[in-house]
Scaffold this active site. Structure first.
Site, PDB file in Angstrom:
ATOM      1  N   ASN A  97     -19.272  24.643  88.205  1.00  0.00           N
ATOM      2  CA  ASN A  97     -18.028  24.054  88.733  1.00  0.00           C
ATOM      3  C   ASN A  97     -17.691  24.451  90.166  1.00  0.00           C
ATOM      4  O   ASN A  97     -16.956  23.739  90.838  1.00  0.00           O
ATOM      5  CB  ASN A  97     -16.851  24.319  87.780  1.00  0.00           C
ATOM      6  CG  ASN A  97     -16.484  25.770  87.686  1.00  0.00           C
ATOM      7  OD1 ASN A  97     -17.327  26.643  87.900  1.00  0.00           O
ATOM      8  ND2 ASN A  97     -15.245  26.044  87.367  1.00  0.00           N
TER       9      ASN A  97
ATOM     10  N   GLU B  72     -16.761  36.883  84.379  1.00  0.00           N
ATOM     11  CA  GLU B  72     -15.579  36.057  84.644  1.00  0.00           C
ATOM     12  C   GLU B  72     -15.705  34.832  83.757  1.00  0.00           C
ATOM     13  O   GLU B  72     -16.674  34.084  83.867  1.00  0.00           O
ATOM     14  CB  GLU B  72     -15.515  35.640  86.120  1.00  0.00           C
ATOM     15  CG  GLU B  72     -15.211  36.766  87.073  1.00  0.00           C
ATOM     16  CD  GLU B  72     -13.858  37.412  86.844  1.00  0.00           C
ATOM     17  OE1 GLU B  72     -12.989  36.781  86.215  1.00  0.00           O
ATOM     18  OE2 GLU B  72     -13.679  38.555  87.282  1.00  0.00           O
TER      19      GLU B  72
ATOM     20  N   GLU C  42     -13.861  40.693  91.046  1.00  0.00           N
ATOM     21  CA  GLU C  42     -14.685  40.115  92.099  1.00  0.00           C
ATOM     22  C   GLU C  42     -13.836  39.919  93.346  1.00  0.00           C
ATOM     23  O   GLU C  42     -12.617  39.939  93.311  1.00  0.00           O
ATOM     24  CB  GLU C  42     -15.221  38.748  91.660  1.00  0.00           C
ATOM     25  CG  GLU C  42     -16.127  38.831  90.452  1.00  0.00           C
ATOM     26  CD  GLU C  42     -17.008  37.607  90.322  1.00  0.00           C
ATOM     27  OE1 GLU C  42     -18.051  37.545  90.992  1.00  0.00           O
ATOM     28  OE2 GLU C  42     -16.651  36.701  89.555  1.00  0.00           O
TER      29      GLU C  42
ATOM     30  N   CYS D 122     -11.572  27.217  86.248  1.00  0.00           N
ATOM     31  CA  CYS D 122     -11.160  28.237  85.279  1.00  0.00           C
ATOM     32  C   CYS D 122      -9.698  28.612  85.488  1.00  0.00           C
ATOM     33  O   CYS D 122      -9.052  29.127  84.584  1.00  0.00           O
ATOM     34  CB  CYS D 122     -12.044  29.461  85.394  1.00  0.00           C
ATOM     35  SG  CYS D 122     -12.233  30.012  87.080  1.00  0.00           S
TER      36      CYS D 122
HETATM   37  P1  NDP Z   1     -21.900  28.472  80.540  1.00  0.00           P
HETATM   38  O1  NDP Z   1     -21.437  29.762  79.999  1.00  0.00           O
HETATM   39  O2  NDP Z   1     -22.546  27.535  79.636  1.00  0.00           O
HETATM   40  O3  NDP Z   1     -22.959  28.732  81.705  1.00  0.00           O
HETATM   41  C1  NDP Z   1     -22.748  29.616  82.764  1.00  0.00           C
HETATM   42  C2  NDP Z   1     -24.092  30.086  83.276  1.00  0.00           C
HETATM   43  O4  NDP Z   1     -24.726  30.855  82.260  1.00  0.00           O
HETATM   44  C3  NDP Z   1     -25.051  28.941  83.586  1.00  0.00           C
HETATM   45  O5  NDP Z   1     -25.859  29.290  84.680  1.00  0.00           O
HETATM   46  C4  NDP Z   1     -25.874  28.865  82.315  1.00  0.00           C
HETATM   47  O6  NDP Z   1     -27.115  28.239  82.498  1.00  0.00           O
HETATM   48  C5  NDP Z   1     -26.019  30.328  81.995  1.00  0.00           C
HETATM   49  N1  NDP Z   1     -26.381  30.611  80.606  1.00  0.00           N
HETATM   50  C6  NDP Z   1     -26.171  29.858  79.502  1.00  0.00           C
HETATM   51  N2  NDP Z   1     -26.675  30.481  78.402  1.00  0.00           N
HETATM   52  C7  NDP Z   1     -27.216  31.656  78.838  1.00  0.00           C
HETATM   53  C8  NDP Z   1     -27.854  32.749  78.177  1.00  0.00           C
HETATM   54  N3  NDP Z   1     -28.084  32.751  76.859  1.00  0.00           N
HETATM   55  N4  NDP Z   1     -28.275  33.787  78.929  1.00  0.00           N
HETATM   56  C9  NDP Z   1     -28.074  33.814  80.249  1.00  0.00           C
HETATM   57  N5  NDP Z   1     -27.466  32.810  80.937  1.00  0.00           N
HETATM   58  C10 NDP Z   1     -27.025  31.750  80.236  1.00  0.00           C
HETATM   59  O7  NDP Z   1     -20.706  27.838  81.331  1.00  0.00           O
HETATM   60  P2  NDP Z   1     -20.698  26.484  82.184  1.00  0.00           P
HETATM   61  O8  NDP Z   1     -21.745  26.507  83.233  1.00  0.00           O
HETATM   62  O9  NDP Z   1     -20.693  25.378  81.199  1.00  0.00           O
HETATM   63  O10 NDP Z   1     -19.299  26.615  82.968  1.00  0.00           O
HETATM   64  C11 NDP Z   1     -18.110  26.249  82.395  1.00  0.00           C
HETATM   65  C12 NDP Z   1     -17.416  27.453  81.821  1.00  0.00           C
HETATM   66  O11 NDP Z   1     -17.351  28.488  82.797  1.00  0.00           O
HETATM   67  C13 NDP Z   1     -15.999  27.177  81.420  1.00  0.00           C
HETATM   68  O12 NDP Z   1     -15.773  27.683  80.141  1.00  0.00           O
HETATM   69  C14 NDP Z   1     -15.141  27.931  82.447  1.00  0.00           C
HETATM   70  O13 NDP Z   1     -13.952  28.385  81.975  1.00  0.00           O
HETATM   71  C15 NDP Z   1     -16.016  29.032  82.873  1.00  0.00           C
HETATM   72  N6  NDP Z   1     -15.744  29.418  84.265  1.00  0.00           N
HETATM   73  C16 NDP Z   1     -15.055  30.581  84.512  1.00  0.00           C
HETATM   74  C17 NDP Z   1     -14.751  30.966  85.772  1.00  0.00           C
HETATM   75  C18 NDP Z   1     -14.053  32.269  86.057  1.00  0.00           C
HETATM   76  O14 NDP Z   1     -14.146  32.776  87.168  1.00  0.00           O
HETATM   77  N7  NDP Z   1     -13.346  32.864  85.123  1.00  0.00           N
HETATM   78  C19 NDP Z   1     -15.119  30.139  86.926  1.00  0.00           C
HETATM   79  C20 NDP Z   1     -15.849  28.965  86.566  1.00  0.00           C
HETATM   80  C21 NDP Z   1     -16.140  28.630  85.274  1.00  0.00           C
HETATM   81  P3  NDP Z   1     -27.305  26.648  82.249  1.00  0.00           P
HETATM   82  O15 NDP Z   1     -26.014  25.995  82.476  1.00  0.00           O
HETATM   83  O16 NDP Z   1     -28.305  26.307  83.266  1.00  0.00           O
HETATM   84  O17 NDP Z   1     -27.808  26.497  80.873  1.00  0.00           O
END
Ligand code: NDP
Length: 479
Positions: free
Chosen positions: A150, A248, A459, A282
């Site tokens: 995002n 986060e 962060e 988020c």
């Molecule tokens: P995900 O948790 O699905 O993915 C985040 C990252 O983790 C991606 O690079 C993903 O890879 C990777 N990932 C997924 N599974 C694994 C695993 N088993 N081991 C290691 N890495 C893994 O979140 P999204 O990308 O779908 O983002 C949306 C979510 O992120 C929302 O819930 C939102 O709230 C949260 N978010 C929080 C923020 C904050 O600062 N608090 C900021 C932005 C978003 P891949 O996608 O390539 O599979």
């Protein structure tokens, strides 16, 4: 067919073990490119190269590190249009927002260029005669960075920049949905003259590439932004490997509108906080908690402005809201719209839109008459949907604001110093906003949440040193 965009490992561009498509959510006919998927061996090689390179980087000195970060910032600024266009194409953020995010990334690198020069310690008197104590900060080693789709340039920037500034080397795993922006960042970092192995990029699915990074023995610390389930899984693996971890995660951020709020300010903050960036933040205001005496006027005006928002192609100059990022995210959002109706809300908007290009367009949605215990008020939707909950006084508003497993950002619109003061003190969140949207933060101050939103040190700003360095205490007896 376009050339395959490769991973960046040990200072070279590597093929990978497979290929993934990157498509534009505004227009599925637009194939942005093909991106190499790193194999588990590529990840291991990237981590080994990072470990090797980090030894020299740790002692390179602050001037060398500051100069590199300044050159990266300049590289981002120079390629701003290219980066922002890629961001808008692959993530779906409208171009104005994509440009702002790209500028933010350059600002973050500039900030940490300065911080590289300001790494300080403490000289403390010993309780024993003749002994001097010095406490210094040292880098950790190899840091694994896992980022979501995002904010595909800002989040990598606010992890990579402090990691490098404090003398660590990096292996970055961006989200599968947005490899293009991360690959451009890797190109900019390479062109800036980053020493071989100090920065590495491995692309591909989280379950394979991300998991291999988490488990690699060279990795000493992991910084992750994403969803709660993935964060929890990473924390468990990190604990098994005794790795430092910073998470986060999600939010279900409240925006409280008190009876004395300036209506224009309240509507503007809610419109921005709930719907800009298609609600895919988020820090989005997904719960609007509104005092009964201003409720109807607020809902009328907000509904009018929400209905007038122009949903369209992210690169169209008149679009205000871009598409949802993916088919899965759109299906999830639409299911929550149905759920809101099933739970008894009056739903305004929320339907899928058919536009001239085939994309994941959705009209922003308001769920009126919501109650705090409903699932739509408890679960993070991560789309252009906001629930409106009517309350009768400040205490109820505060209770509802805190009635969540999350605690990232919380806002209040009021002209009362007393309400603002009480809210700042008693709301359970890492960030509090008074008369400003819950989303949209500065880059030089701590970012993060409480409760289920965050885990580990904050962060951004100077707080990042807590995560990216370890302290060493020396005792010296001069004799
Ligand atoms: P995900 O948790 O699905 O993915 C985040 C990252 O983790 C991606 O690079 C993903 O890879 C990777 N990932 C997924 N599974 C694994 C695993 N088993 N081991 C290691 N890495 C893994 O979140 P999204 O990308 O779908 O983002 C949306 C979510 O992120 C929302 O819930 C939102 O709230 C949260 N978010 C929080 C923020 C904050 O600062 N608090 C900021 C932005 C978003 P891949 O996608 O390539 O599979």
């Amino acid at each position: 067919m376009s050339r395959i965009q490769r991973n960046f490992v040990a200072g070279a561009w590597w093929e990978g073990a497979g290929v993934m498509e990157n498509r534009n959510p505004s227009d599925l006919d637009d194939l942005i490119g093909l991106y190499a998927i790193a194999s588990p061996e590529d990840v291991a090689d990237a981590c080994a190269a990072a470990a090797e390179a980090q030894r020299a980087w740790a002692v390179a000195g602050p001037q060398v590190r500051a100069d590199l970060l300044h050159r990266i910032a300049r590289g981002i600024a120079k390629r701003e249009t290219e980066v922002a266009t890629m961001l808008a194409r692959e993530e779906g953020k409208i171009l104005a927002e994509a440009i702002a995010e790209t500028r933010r990334a350059a600002q973050v690198f500039r900030f940490y260029a300065g911080e590289a020069l300001r790494v300080a310690g403490d000289a403390i008197a010993s309780v024993r005669q003749g002994i001097d104590i010095e406490v210094v900060r040292e880098p950790l080693g190899v840091v694994g960075l896992i980022t979501p789709w995002n904010f595909p340039i800002a989040i990598p920037a606010w992890k990579v920049a402090p990691a490098l500034a404090y003398g660590n080397s990096v292996v970055l795993k961006p989200a599968e949905l947005t490899p293009g922006t991360a690959r451009l960042l890797a190109r900019i970092i390479a062109d800036a003259g980053c020493p071989v192995g100090v920065f590495n990029l491995v692309m591909g699915p989280g379950t394979s590439v991300g998991a291999a990074l988490v488990d690699d023995p060279h990795v000493k610390a992991l910084s992750f932004t994403g969803s709660v389930p993935t964060g929890r899984r990473i924390a468990q693996s990190a604990a098994a490997g005794m790795k430092r971890v910073q998470l986060e995660m999600g939010g279900k951020n409240p925006m409280v509108i008190m009876e004395d709020a300036d209506l224009e300010v309240a509507v503007s903050a809610s419109l921005n906080g709930s719907f800009f960036s298609t609600g895919q933040r988020c820090t989005a205001s997904s719960r609007l908690i509104v005092h009964a005496s201003i409720h109807d006027a607020f809902v009328d005006e907000l509904s009018r402005q929400v209905a007038a928002l122009k949903v369209g192609h992210a690169l169209a100059p008149d679009s205000q809201i871009g598409p949802v990022v993916s088919a899965e995210q759109l299906a999830s959002n639409l299911a929550y719209v149905d759920l809101a109706a099933a739970e008894g809300c009056e739903v305004r908007g929320g339907e899928r839109l058919a536009l001239s290009t085939q994309g994941f367009f959705q009209r922003p949605a308001l769920f009126l008459g919501a109650r705090s215990e409903m699932r739509v008020c408890q679960e993070e939707i991560f789309g252009p949907c906001a629930s409106v909950i009517k309350v009768s006084d400040f205490d109820e508003a505060l209770h509802v604001a805190n009635d969540t497993a999350f605690g990232l950002s919380a806002g209040i619109c009021t002209r009362s110093l007393r309400y603002a003061r009480e809210f700042r003190r008693r709301v359970q969140s890492g960030m509090v906003m008074v008369n400003v949207p819950t989303a949209g933060v500065d880059y030089h101050v701590p970012f993060g949440g409480s409760k289920g939103s965050s885990f580990g040190p904050r962060e951004q700003g100077r707080a990042a040193a807590e995560f990216y360095t370890s302290s060493k205490t020396s005792y010296v007896f001069a004799g």
